[in-house]
Design a protein around this motif. Structure first.
Motif, PDB file in Angstrom:
ATOM      1  N   PHE A  36      43.161  36.737  31.794  1.00 38.14           N
ATOM      2  CA  PHE A  36      43.311  37.166  32.909  1.00 38.14           C
ATOM      3  C   PHE A  36      44.519  35.562  32.973  1.00 38.14           C
ATOM      4  N   LYS A  37      45.224  35.808  34.522  1.00 40.02           N
ATOM      5  CA  LYS A  37      46.538  34.663  34.565  1.00 40.02           C
ATOM      6  C   LYS A  37      44.855  33.679  35.675  1.00 40.02           C
TER       7      LYS A  37
ATOM      8  N   LYS B 174      51.802  46.737  28.251  1.00 42.67           N
ATOM      9  CA  LYS B 174      51.233  47.281  29.416  1.00 42.67           C
ATOM     10  C   LYS B 174      49.932  46.789  30.713  1.00 42.67           C
ATOM     11  N   TYR B 175      49.922  45.657  29.865  1.00 42.87           N
ATOM     12  CA  TYR B 175      48.831  44.914  30.353  1.00 42.87           C
ATOM     13  C   TYR B 175      49.242  43.222  30.916  1.00 42.87           C
ATOM     14  N   GLU B 176      48.210  43.117  31.586  1.00 42.64           N
ATOM     15  CA  GLU B 176      48.489  41.166  32.333  1.00 42.64           C
ATOM     16  C   GLU B 176      47.861  40.422  31.842  1.00 42.64           C
ATOM     17  N   PHE B 177      47.395  40.667  30.788  1.00 41.68           N
ATOM     18  CA  PHE B 177      46.687  39.766  30.903  1.00 41.68           C
ATOM     19  C   PHE B 177      46.780  39.535  28.594  1.00 41.68           C
ATOM     20  N   ASP B 178      46.680  38.085  28.143  1.00 46.63           N
ATOM     21  CA  ASP B 178      46.555  37.982  26.970  1.00 46.63           C
ATOM     22  C   ASP B 178      44.975  38.693  25.704  1.00 46.63           C
ATOM     23  N   LEU B 179      45.640  39.072  25.015  1.00 44.46           N
ATOM     24  CA  LEU B 179      43.905  39.340  23.622  1.00 44.46           C
ATOM     25  C   LEU B 179      44.146  38.082  22.652  1.00 44.46           C
ATOM     26  N   SER B 180      43.051  37.788  22.312  1.00 42.16           N
ATOM     27  CA  SER B 180      42.890  36.851  21.239  1.00 42.16           C
ATOM     28  C   SER B 180      41.703  36.752  20.558  1.00 42.16           C
ATOM     29  N   PHE B 181      41.841  36.484  19.234  1.00 46.10           N
ATOM     30  CA  PHE B 181      40.754  36.448  18.597  1.00 46.10           C
ATOM     31  C   PHE B 181      39.983  34.829  18.904  1.00 46.10           C
ATOM     32  N   SER B 182      38.403  35.330  19.573  1.00 46.41           N
ATOM     33  CA  SER B 182      37.945  33.925  20.213  1.00 46.41           C
ATOM     34  C   SER B 182      37.236  32.962  19.105  1.00 46.41           C
ATOM     35  N   LEU B 183      36.310  33.539  17.378  1.00 47.68           N
ATOM     36  CA  LEU B 183      35.284  32.726  17.362  1.00 47.68           C
ATOM     37  C   LEU B 183      36.267  33.563  15.579  1.00 47.68           C
TER      38      LEU B 183
END
Length: 551
Positions: A336-337, A316-325
């Motif tokens: 975002f792209k 549904k989204y045009e971005f990626d999600l990740s755990f950062s720390l």
């Protein structure tokens, strides 16, 4: 009788016959030279008198020496008694002094909120401020307008975007979880500087907490350090969470606390129900072989659940999600792209009873923070009440009050100094705590916008005082003057005040670094502010110099 008379008569006749005056011529024992005899008798008498005088003198000398010895003994005895009395008074004085000192320390700690004489304290503080060039009102106003307001204008849009995405993510998380076996996740809440409108340093990070509860028929029973049981000093501010069945006695049966013999059976619990399989408790995210909720297990479960939820809605989204720390398990980043990114923290918490105090699984760490005693100890956060208190007080302050501006400027200066000289033991939470204390004791009219300079100096001097004494008390814990409108739990108001600077007593290296950073910030304050300030002509400042020298 006749014999007695005869003896008397014989004795009288004999005496008469032998008397020398009757027969002077015939008695040869009577000396003829009477004067010589008298002379000898006088000499004898004189020698006896001298001997008597000598003896009397010796006796007098002995009596005098005896009296001297007795007097010396009395003096020694009196001196011993005086020494004993002196030692007794000395000991008594020391005891009284120690009692007064203990009472003074207890009075200071027990009445830390009663600082009505703050202005008197400020008069004797501020040694580090002498000779420091403090920016004046015009310079501070220009700095705030350009550096603070110019960079925080898009915070509202960012909060709205993050909250909307977090709600969607948690809804997907509920759909992928087993409602009969997994934890039940509630709606998230925003806390911290982004939602209190004083965040100044980039990157902006939204802090969201997510309450969760165990599946039926289980429940959480929370125990804090101030609930009655003794906790070590390093565990103050923490608590434990026990996973129990809803129908189980809160205190627990004695069969759980003692080892029953083979031929003994608990009348309340059968052997089957009293012993739960270890796998069942591990499924409930408890520490191994215990009923206490494990923060590490909770974060592992939460990360897996968030990953599954994102896989369900990522299309549904045009971005990626990740755990950062890695050291902050709830830290997430949206990429975002275009290359831009938004960071936010999504942290699971457990509600304490029916209040807005929460046990938080992981708390932002700092160099001053001590190690967590164990993964079954959860830190308590009062962030919701802190946000409410600021909102409540803000309604009573003058229009465009300077309280948030003071905190933003101080947070910016400290962060800028740490970027130059390295991190210190101070955190933004300490700076906010200073503001909360001053908001409670300062009259409302003192926070008018034209008093920004004076209130900023008050915050710096109050912080200097706390660093000098190594005492900065938590605003809510032990504070009996919390407004009743907040509905704050009474158990924490009656608790002993919690010193946030206690680690400074144990870590002298960090304390020295923190004090040096603070003093360096004071010396560089004018230069740091002028670096981001638009040049103000003297005509616009009514001839007032742009810096004020504090003497």
């Amino acid at each position: 009788m006749p014999v007695g008379l005869f003896r008397v008569c014989l004795l009288v006749i004999t005496a008469i016959v032998n008397h020398p005056l009757f027969f002077p011529k015939e008695n040869g024992t009577v000396p003829e030279n009477t004067e010589e005899i008298i002379q000898k008798m006088k000499e004898r008498e004189e020698s006896l008198r001298l001997e008597q005088l000598r003896l009397e003198q010796e006796i007098a000398d002995q009596e005098a020496s005896q009296k001297a010895l007795e007097k010396a003994a009395e003096v020694v005895e009196e001196s011993k008694e005086g020494t004993v009395r002196w030692d007794m008074w000395t000991a008594l004085s020391m005891v009284i002094f120690l009692l007064i000192e203990l009472w003074r320390q207890d009075f200071q700690e027990g009445n830390w909120q009663d600082i009505g004489g703050e202005e008197d304290d400020m008069a004797v503080l501020g040694k580090a401020f002498k000779g420091v060039a403090f920016p004046d009102k015009a310079v501070l106003a220009s700095f705030y307008e350009k550096r603070i307001l110019g960079t925080t204008g898009d915070m509202a849009r960012m909060r709205e975007m993050v909250e909307g995405f977090a709600d969607d993510l948690l809804e997907a998380l509920r759909s992928v979880c087993n409602r009969d076996a997994d934890m039940e996740v509630e709606d998230c809440m925003g806390v911290g500087s982004m939602y209190e409108n004083w965040r100044v340093r980039k990157p902006f990070v939204c802090d969201l907490i997510v309450p969760f509860a165990p599946p039926e028929p289980y429940c959480f029973r929370c125990q804090t350090w101030c609930s009655g049981d003794s906790f070590p000093p390093d565990e103050q501010g923490y608590g434990t969470i026990k996973v129990c069945r809803a129908d189980e006695d809160a205190s627990g049966c004695i069969c759980d606390k003692t080892k029953l013999g083979e031929d003994m059976l608990c009348l309340l619990h059968s052997q089957v129900s009293s012993t739960r399989p270890s796998s069942e408790m591990e499924d409930l995210l408890c520490f191994k072989n215990t009923q206490y909720l494990d923060a590490d297990q909770v974060m592992k479960w939460f990360q897996i659940a968030v990953t599954k939820a994102w896989n369900r809605i990522s299309h549904k989204y045009e971005f990626d999600l990740s755990f950062s720390l890695l050291d902050s398990p709830g830290a997430l980043k949206i990429k975002f792209k275009s290359g831009k990114s938004i960071a936010f923290n999504l942290t699971p918490v457990v509600q304490y009873e029916n209040s807005d105090v929460y046990f938080i699984s992981h708390f932002p760490r700092s160099s001053l923070a001590a190690d967590i005693p164990s993964s079954t100890h959860w830190f308590l956060t009062f962030a919701v009440y802190e946000r409410r208190f600021i909102q409540l007080v803000s309604k009573t302050l003058p229009a465009n009050a300077c309280h948030v501006s003071c905190l933003q400027i101080l947070s910016f200066l400290h962060g800028k100094q740490c970027s130059l000289t390295g991190p210190s033991g101070l955190t933004n939470y300490h700076l906010k705590t200073v503001l909360l204390h001053l908001l409670q004791v300062r009259p409302r009219q003192d926070w008018a916008p034209e008093k920004l300079e004076a209130r900023l100096q008050d915050m710096l001097k109050f912080l200097e005082k706390c660093l000098h004494e190594k005492k900065l008390y938590h605003f809510f814990i032990g504070n009996g003057k919390v407004p009743a409108e907040l509905g704050f739990p009474i158990i924490f108001q009656r608790a002993e005040p919690l010193n946030l600077f206690r680690p400074f007593v144990l870590r002298r290296d960090i304390y020295r670094k923190t004090v040096d950073t603070f003093h360096e910030m004071l010396r560089n304050m004018s230069a740091l502010i002028n670096e981001y300030t638009v040049h103000i002509p003297l005509a616009h400042t009514n001839g007032i110099p742009q810096t004020v020298l504090i003497l």
